[in-house]
Design a protein around this motif. Sequence first.
Motif, PDB file in Angstrom:
ATOM      1  N   LEU A 132      28.368  11.102  23.623  1.00 40.24           N
ATOM      2  CA  LEU A 132      27.144  11.825  23.961  1.00 40.24           C
ATOM      3  C   LEU A 132      26.175  11.847  22.785  1.00 40.24           C
ATOM      4  O   LEU A 132      24.961  11.678  22.959  1.00 40.24           O
ATOM      5  N   ALA A 133      26.697  12.064  21.601  1.00 37.33           N
ATOM      6  CA  ALA A 133      25.838  12.112  20.416  1.00 37.33           C
ATOM      7  C   ALA A 133      25.125  10.783  20.205  1.00 37.33           C
ATOM      8  O   ALA A 133      23.936  10.744  19.853  1.00 37.33           O
ATOM      9  N   ARG A 134      25.829   9.676  20.433  1.00 34.87           N
ATOM     10  CA  ARG A 134      25.196   8.363  20.273  1.00 34.87           C
ATOM     11  C   ARG A 134      24.142   8.136  21.350  1.00 34.87           C
ATOM     12  O   ARG A 134      23.085   7.556  21.078  1.00 34.87           O
ATOM     13  N   ARG A 135      24.417   8.594  22.569  1.00 41.32           N
ATOM     14  CA  ARG A 135      23.466   8.394  23.659  1.00 41.32           C
ATOM     15  C   ARG A 135      22.204   9.243  23.480  1.00 41.32           C
ATOM     16  O   ARG A 135      21.096   8.805  23.775  1.00 41.32           O
ATOM     17  N   MET A 136      22.362  10.476  23.010  1.00 45.13           N
ATOM     18  CA  MET A 136      21.243  11.412  22.939  1.00 45.13           C
ATOM     19  C   MET A 136      20.429  11.265  21.660  1.00 45.13           C
ATOM     20  O   MET A 136      19.256  11.633  21.628  1.00 45.13           O
ATOM     21  N   GLY A 137      21.040  10.758  20.607  1.00 41.27           N
ATOM     22  CA  GLY A 137      20.315  10.607  19.359  1.00 41.27           C
ATOM     23  C   GLY A 137      20.282  11.896  18.548  1.00 41.27           C
ATOM     24  O   GLY A 137      20.746  12.948  18.994  1.00 41.27           O
ATOM     25  N   PRO A 138      19.681  11.852  17.346  1.00 41.53           N
ATOM     26  CA  PRO A 138      19.739  12.996  16.428  1.00 41.53           C
ATOM     27  C   PRO A 138      18.718  14.093  16.703  1.00 41.53           C
ATOM     28  O   PRO A 138      18.770  15.147  16.079  1.00 41.53           O
ATOM     29  N   TRP A 139      17.759  13.871  17.618  1.00 38.64           N
ATOM     30  CA  TRP A 139      16.671  14.842  17.801  1.00 38.64           C
ATOM     31  C   TRP A 139      16.654  15.405  19.220  1.00 38.64           C
ATOM     32  O   TRP A 139      15.594  15.650  19.790  1.00 38.64           O
ATOM     33  N   ALA A 140      17.816  15.657  19.798  1.00 37.60           N
ATOM     34  CA  ALA A 140      17.884  16.120  21.186  1.00 37.60           C
ATOM     35  C   ALA A 140      17.471  17.582  21.346  1.00 37.60           C
ATOM     36  O   ALA A 140      17.094  18.012  22.434  1.00 37.60           O
ATOM     37  N   VAL A 141      17.545  18.361  20.271  1.00 42.21           N
ATOM     38  CA  VAL A 141      17.227  19.793  20.333  1.00 42.21           C
ATOM     39  C   VAL A 141      16.197  20.119  19.262  1.00 42.21           C
ATOM     40  O   VAL A 141      16.359  19.741  18.098  1.00 42.21           O
ATOM     41  N   SER A 142      15.145  20.837  19.644  1.00 46.24           N
ATOM     42  CA  SER A 142      14.087  21.177  18.694  1.00 46.24           C
ATOM     43  C   SER A 142      14.539  22.270  17.730  1.00 46.24           C
ATOM     44  O   SER A 142      15.479  23.027  18.007  1.00 46.24           O
ATOM     45  N   GLY A 143      13.833  22.382  16.617  1.00 47.61           N
ATOM     46  CA  GLY A 143      14.138  23.430  15.652  1.00 47.61           C
ATOM     47  C   GLY A 143      13.927  24.818  16.220  1.00 47.61           C
ATOM     48  O   GLY A 143      14.697  25.743  15.937  1.00 47.61           O
TER      49      GLY A 143
END
Length: 249
Positions: A132-143
Motif C-alpha cells: 500500500l505504501a508503494r502504491r500510495m506514495g509518500p504524500w497521501a496525507v496532508s500535514g
Amino acid sequence: MTPRGRIGVVAPSYAEYVRCWEKAGHDVIQMAFDQLEDSLQGLDGLILANPNNPDGRWIETQALNDLAETLARQKAWLLVDEAFVDSRPRYSLLNDALPANVMVLRSVGKFFGLAGVRLGFVFADAAVRSLLARRMGPWAVSGVARWAGKQALNDSRWQQQTRRKLPRQIDRLTALLQQAGLTVTGGTDLFVYCQTPEAAIIHEILAQRGILVCRFEQPAALRFGLPPESGWKKLQEAMNKIPAGITLR
C-alpha cells in the motif's frame, strides 16, 4: 493490488464497496449476513463493516475470527471496515493480534466528526502495508490532516465523554422519528436506520428544508445522523411536514 477474483460483500452495505471493486475488474457478489457461512466457498476475499453501514448490525469478535479462519483455509482474505466502531471499541479486532489474512480500516470521519480531513488508517500484515505504501506514495496525507488526527486521537477525555453522551442523543433521535411515524429498524450510537417504502419522498421533503439524510434503494430506507443541538427543532418541524396520507411503515 490483488489479482482479479471473486469478492463477497455483505449487503446491505456502503455502496462504494461494490462500485470500486467492480471498477477494478473483480466479480463482486452481494450476500446477506444470515447466509454468510454458506456463501464463503469460492471467494477470494470478503468485505464487511462492523458495525454495518447502513443497518448498524454488530458482529462479535469471535464470529469475525471464525470467518477469517474459514477464509484462510481457502487462501482468501477478510477486510473489515471499522469506520463506526469508535463509540464501542470493545468490538474492534484491533484489541488482539490480527490474523495474517485480515485487514482492518479505521477513520476519524465518523465518531470524531473529521470527515473533511480525509484521514484513514489500515491495519494489516507487513507485506500488505508495504505494498500500500508503494502504491500510495509518500504524500497521501496532508500535514493538516495529520495534525487534526493526532489531536483527536490523543484527546481521551473527550472520547470518554462522547461515548457516554451518544446513547442519550440516539434515544432522542429515535423518539423523534417514531413520533413522526417511522419505524426504527437499526442503527448505532452515531445514526438511526429506518426502512420505509416512502424513503424517496421523505428524503426529498427533508432535502428541500436543508436536511440531508442518506437514502438507500435496496431495501428502501433512510439513515439519519445526529443533528447538532441547533438542528433538533429544524428536524422536528421538517418531519411534521410529511403528508399524513403516505405509508411510513
